[in-house]
Design an enzyme around this catalytic site. Structure first.
Site, mmCIF file in Angstrom:
data_model
loop_
_atom_site.group_PDB
_atom_site.id
_atom_site.type_symbol
_atom_site.label_atom_id
_atom_site.label_comp_id
_atom_site.label_asym_id
_atom_site.label_seq_id
_atom_site.Cartn_x
_atom_site.Cartn_y
_atom_site.Cartn_z
ATOM 1 N N ALA A 99 0.815 -1.212 0.000
ATOM 2 C CA ALA A 99 0.000 0.000 0.000
ATOM 3 C C ALA A 99 0.848 1.262 0.000
ATOM 4 C CB ALA A 99 -0.922 -0.004 1.223
ATOM 5 N N CYS A 100 1.937 1.257 0.765
ATOM 6 C CA CYS A 100 2.774 2.456 0.895
ATOM 7 C C CYS A 100 4.222 2.017 1.074
ATOM 8 C CB CYS A 100 2.313 3.297 2.075
ATOM 9 S SG CYS A 100 3.177 4.877 2.208
ATOM 10 N N PRO A 101 4.904 1.654 -0.017
ATOM 11 C CA PRO A 101 6.236 1.063 0.109
ATOM 12 C C PRO A 101 7.256 1.968 0.771
ATOM 13 C CG PRO A 101 5.735 1.594 -2.179
ATOM 14 C CD PRO A 101 4.460 1.739 -1.409
#
Length: 245
Positions: A99-101
């Site tokens: 989702a949010c690396p």
């Protein structure tokens, strides 16, 4: 499976109308069933549909490697892909990275393929001439995995599908993408950057432009974005060290 169909259209040139045959890219519904349950129906070009189903599942975090796939069957004349996956799923950390690396990793700051300007120009020239379907219909996006040359080329009416097909190819072929770059005809959004990161690719090259969030995410991940790669020119938006200038 046919990728295009012919239709009579009314062409108007300088106020004069006449009927001409024209080619339309086929848009195909692919329903993805995961472990017996409907997950999504994608609208796609009817090619490499197994790769699309696997790549979509991979980029959604439903699987991480070939070993997670217990079975993959195309049914209903190619309109339904049934995936049976191992039940272990992914960890909370994996889901956060998907989702949010940038929140959970240092990214590719010392990894990835390096290209010279001439190599980038050469790859994009090869890429631009590879899609007969685009030349005939003008209605598809393309994406490719490249090393010394183009290794895998995919196209689709949706740019994200073309990239998911590449991801599916990597999974099914058990190919390591860390020494490859990703070429695309579409804009480089944050979602495209996220998919490339998930695939293990640190160098993205596009004929089009990146978005502000795409550049921000790539910069934080240590990924290199090259945009407007056309003819003899291109722009490097972040982490230029992968381009040998």
């Amino acid at each position: 499976m046919d990728q295009k169909e012919e239709r009579l259209v009314v062409s108007v040139v300088c106020g004069q109308a006449k009927q001409n045959p024209d080619w339309l890219a086929i848009e195909w519904p692919l329903t993805v069933i995961v472990n017996g349950r409907h997950y999504i129906t994608l609208l796609a070009s009817p090619s490499h549909l197994e790769e699309l189903a696997v790549g979509f599942a991979f980029n959604k975090g439903l699987l991480t490697a070939t070993g997670d796939i217990k079975s993959l069957v195309l049914k209903a004349d190619g309109r339904q892909a049934e995936l049976e996956l191992a039940g272990k799923g992914v960890s909370a950390a994996d889901l956060a990275a998907i989702a949010c690396p940038t929140a959970v990793t240092d990214g590719f700051k010392d990894k990835g393929k390096t290209l010279s300007p001439d190599e980038i120009v050469g790859l994009m020239q090869e890429f631009s001439t590879s899609s007969a379907l685009f030349r005939e219909t003008g209605a598809v996006h393309a994406a490719a995995l490249a090393g010394e040359g183009i290794l895998v080329f995919r196209e689709d009416v949706a740019r994200h599908n073309a990239i998911d097909k590449l991801a599916g190819n990597l999974i099914l072929a058990e190919r390591d993408a860390s020494s490859l770059c990703l070429l695309t005809s579409g804009r480089i959004s944050a979602e495209v950057v996220r998919k490339a990161f998930r695939m293990g690719i640190g160098l993205l090259i596009s004929r089009s432009a990146p978005t502000s969030l795409g550049v921000q995410m790539a910069e934080e991940l240590g990924m290199t974005l090259v945009g407007f790669a056309r003819e003899q020119r291109f722009n490097i938006y972040c982490n230029p060290w992968r381009v040998a200038i």
